[in-house]
Design a protein around this motif. Structure first.
Motif, mmCIF file in Angstrom:
data_model
loop_
_atom_site.group_PDB
_atom_site.id
_atom_site.type_symbol
_atom_site.label_atom_id
_atom_site.label_comp_id
_atom_site.label_asym_id
_atom_site.label_seq_id
_atom_site.Cartn_x
_atom_site.Cartn_y
_atom_site.Cartn_z
ATOM 1 N N ASP A 79 0.826 -1.216 0.000
ATOM 2 C CA ASP A 79 0.000 0.000 0.000
ATOM 3 C C ASP A 79 0.855 1.258 0.000
ATOM 4 N N VAL A 80 1.864 1.294 0.864
ATOM 5 C CA VAL A 80 2.686 2.495 1.078
ATOM 6 C C VAL A 80 4.021 2.335 0.356
ATOM 7 N N PRO A 81 4.491 3.362 -0.348
ATOM 8 C CA PRO A 81 5.738 3.256 -1.134
ATOM 9 C C PRO A 81 6.995 3.322 -0.265
ATOM 10 N N ILE A 82 7.251 2.255 0.473
ATOM 11 C CA ILE A 82 8.414 2.200 1.352
ATOM 12 C C ILE A 82 9.702 2.030 0.552
ATOM 13 N N PHE A 83 9.644 1.298 -0.530
ATOM 14 C CA PHE A 83 10.850 0.978 -1.287
ATOM 15 C C PHE A 83 11.040 1.926 -2.462
ATOM 16 N N SER A 84 12.277 2.319 -2.672
ATOM 17 C CA SER A 84 12.618 3.279 -3.723
ATOM 18 C C SER A 84 12.427 2.665 -5.112
ATOM 19 N N LEU A 85 12.016 3.515 -6.060
ATOM 20 C CA LEU A 85 11.873 3.098 -7.453
ATOM 21 C C LEU A 85 13.176 3.253 -8.231
ATOM 22 N N SER A 86 14.181 3.799 -7.604
ATOM 23 C CA SER A 86 15.440 4.086 -8.295
ATOM 24 C C SER A 86 16.244 2.810 -8.529
ATOM 25 N N LYS A 87 16.915 2.765 -9.670
ATOM 26 C CA LYS A 87 17.846 1.672 -9.942
ATOM 27 C C LYS A 87 19.272 2.057 -9.538
ATOM 28 N N GLY A 88 19.471 3.335 -9.226
ATOM 29 C CA GLY A 88 20.753 3.805 -8.737
ATOM 30 C C GLY A 88 20.661 4.132 -7.262
ATOM 31 N N LYS A 89 21.674 4.786 -6.737
ATOM 32 C CA LYS A 89 21.688 5.161 -5.325
ATOM 33 C C LYS A 89 20.671 6.267 -5.075
ATOM 34 N N ASP A 90 19.786 6.047 -4.119
ATOM 35 C CA ASP A 90 18.739 7.011 -3.771
ATOM 36 C C ASP A 90 18.982 7.486 -2.340
ATOM 37 N N SER A 91 19.361 8.751 -2.187
ATOM 38 C CA SER A 91 19.668 9.297 -0.871
ATOM 39 C C SER A 91 18.595 10.244 -0.364
ATOM 40 N N ASP A 92 17.495 10.364 -1.086
ATOM 41 C CA ASP A 92 16.432 11.299 -0.702
ATOM 42 C C ASP A 92 15.584 10.735 0.438
ATOM 43 N N ILE A 93 15.224 11.611 1.369
ATOM 44 C CA ILE A 93 14.255 11.262 2.409
ATOM 45 C C ILE A 93 12.866 11.448 1.814
ATOM 46 N N ARG A 94 12.057 10.394 1.852
ATOM 47 C CA ARG A 94 10.719 10.443 1.282
ATOM 48 C C ARG A 94 9.676 10.406 2.395
ATOM 49 N N GLN A 95 8.562 11.069 2.151
ATOM 50 C CA GLN A 95 7.506 11.158 3.159
ATOM 51 C C GLN A 95 6.159 10.804 2.538
ATOM 52 N N TYR A 96 5.381 10.023 3.267
ATOM 53 C CA TYR A 96 4.041 9.642 2.828
ATOM 54 C C TYR A 96 3.083 9.999 3.957
ATOM 55 N N LYS A 97 2.079 10.815 3.648
ATOM 56 C CA LYS A 97 1.188 11.318 4.690
ATOM 57 C C LYS A 97 -0.258 11.004 4.365
ATOM 58 N N ARG A 98 -0.988 10.535 5.390
ATOM 59 C CA ARG A 98 -2.414 10.316 5.290
ATOM 60 C C ARG A 98 -3.056 10.793 6.592
ATOM 61 N N GLY A 99 -3.800 11.888 6.523
ATOM 62 C CA GLY A 99 -4.385 12.461 7.731
ATOM 63 C C GLY A 99 -3.287 12.928 8.672
ATOM 64 N N ASP A 100 -3.349 12.493 9.924
ATOM 65 C CA ASP A 100 -2.329 12.855 10.902
ATOM 66 C C ASP A 100 -1.157 11.889 10.919
ATOM 67 N N ARG A 101 -1.256 10.819 10.148
ATOM 68 C CA ARG A 101 -0.203 9.810 10.147
ATOM 69 C C ARG A 101 0.840 10.142 9.085
ATOM 70 N N VAL A 102 2.103 10.066 9.484
ATOM 71 C CA VAL A 102 3.212 10.351 8.574
ATOM 72 C C VAL A 102 4.189 9.192 8.606
ATOM 73 N N LEU A 103 4.608 8.746 7.437
ATOM 74 C CA LEU A 103 5.652 7.731 7.329
ATOM 75 C C LEU A 103 6.815 8.332 6.545
ATOM 76 N N ARG A 104 7.996 8.250 7.109
ATOM 77 C CA ARG A 104 9.205 8.740 6.426
ATOM 78 C C ARG A 104 10.140 7.571 6.155
ATOM 79 N N VAL A 105 10.764 7.605 5.001
ATOM 80 C CA VAL A 105 11.779 6.621 4.643
ATOM 81 C C VAL A 105 13.108 7.361 4.578
ATOM 82 N N ILE A 106 14.032 6.980 5.469
ATOM 83 C CA ILE A 106 15.295 7.709 5.616
ATOM 84 C C ILE A 106 16.443 6.787 5.222
ATOM 85 N N PRO A 107 17.099 7.067 4.099
ATOM 86 C CA PRO A 107 18.187 6.197 3.640
ATOM 87 C C PRO A 107 19.442 6.348 4.499
#
Length: 299
Positions: free
Chosen positions: A26-54
């Motif tokens: 459901d939630v895009p936890i895994f990067s779509l990049s085929k190379g090195k991905d160093s970006d911090i990504r955030q997924y928010k729904r209502g008050d809930r926030v999920l961050r993926v920190i490489p």
């Protein structure tokens, strides 16, 4: 200790069904990049926030996820057979590579250590708002890993290159608890043959939300969030059209409803009998609507 758990589970089940966890479908936890991905990504729904920190080696990717899927599938298959299982699993590299259609070339073996590093290093951070207090929790996808057997050689540039033959890894509590509660779905084995990251994400989303339905639709911008892409809408639409033309997803197809603004994306089963039954059993408008999706310009 749970009587169903041993000290170390060896992934040696011959006939296993591919399993995936519901949360990362459901939630895009895994990067779509085929190379090195160093970006911090955030997924928010209502008050809930999920961050993926490489970590310094980059975020875990949809292809790194194959390790989790393989180990999860082995654990579930063994548990269904009544065998003891544990959070720590031992994996033979050759069995993993062949089982996930990666091939047994030298590069495939050498890539395993990078997969383990990214899975261990990537942090998933979530918050749980309760009144005026927000509790934040961070965890890795796997707790630890150990290389049990490897061959080393010197690469062309003088660097040491490892060929991993066998290893252990320990599931995080998050992944383990989901498995033990059977918060999982079965995937088509053709998932491993999907070469593009977006194809894998679209299939996961179709499998979770279309599931036993004949069809399911979603706004294109919301779908982009679930896929985990930051591409502009017109570029994402082009990506979808490529997937539609290639018709490579197991069990499902995609169409664009361009009569909506912005577009709706429609996932529908490849089972024509099931699709016809759902459309004819609904109302005439549903059949007319679906036929309009298949006209030139909508696919």
């Amino acid at each position: 200790m749970d009587p169903m758990q041993g000290d170390l589970f060896i992934c040696d089940v011959a006939n296993w069904t591919v399993k995936d966890d519901l949360v990362s479908m459901d939630v895009p936890i895994f990067s779509l990049s085929k190379g090195k991905d160093s970006d911090i990504r955030q997924y928010k729904r209502g008050d809930r926030v999920l961050r993926v920190i490489p970590s310094g080696v980059g975020a875990a990717t949809v292809f790194d996820k194959d390790l989790l899927i393989y180990a999860m599938s082995q654990v579930i298959a063994a548990r269904n057979q009544g065998r003891p299982v544990t959070k720590e699993v031992e994996i033979n590299s050759y069995d993993f590579l062949i089982g996930t259609d990666r091939g047994d070339g030298r590069n495939s073996f050498e890539s395993i250590v990078g997969m383990l590093r990214r899975l261990k290093g990537t942090t998933i951070e979530t918050n749980v708002p309760t009144g005026n207090v927000i509790q934040t929790t961070g965890f890795s996808m796997i707790e630890k890993y150990t290389i049990l057997s490897e061959k080393k050689r010197v690469g062309k540039n003088g660097e040491e290159v490892s060929r991993i033959l066998s290893f252990t890894m320990t599931f995080s509590d998050w992944a383990w608890n989901g498995m033990m509660d059977y918060e999982i779905l079965t995937l088509h084995r053709g998932y491993f043959k999907l070469a593009k990251p977006i194809e894998r994400r679209l299939y996961e989303i179709a499998r979770k939300f279309c599931s036993d339905k004949a069809y399911w639709k979603i706004n294109i911008d919301l779908l982009a969030e679930k896929v985990g892409t930051s591409r502009q809408r017109f570029k994402f639409r082009d990506d979808l059209r490529d997937v539609i033309r290639n018709d490579c997803l197991p069990d499902y197809r995609i169409a664009l409803d361009v009569n909506k603004s912005p577009d709706d994306v429609v996932f529908y089963t490849k089972d024509s009998a099931k699709l016809a039954k759902a459309l004819l059993g609904s109302n005439s408008d549903a059949l007319i609507w679906f036929e309009s999706l298949l006209k030139k310009g909508n696919v």
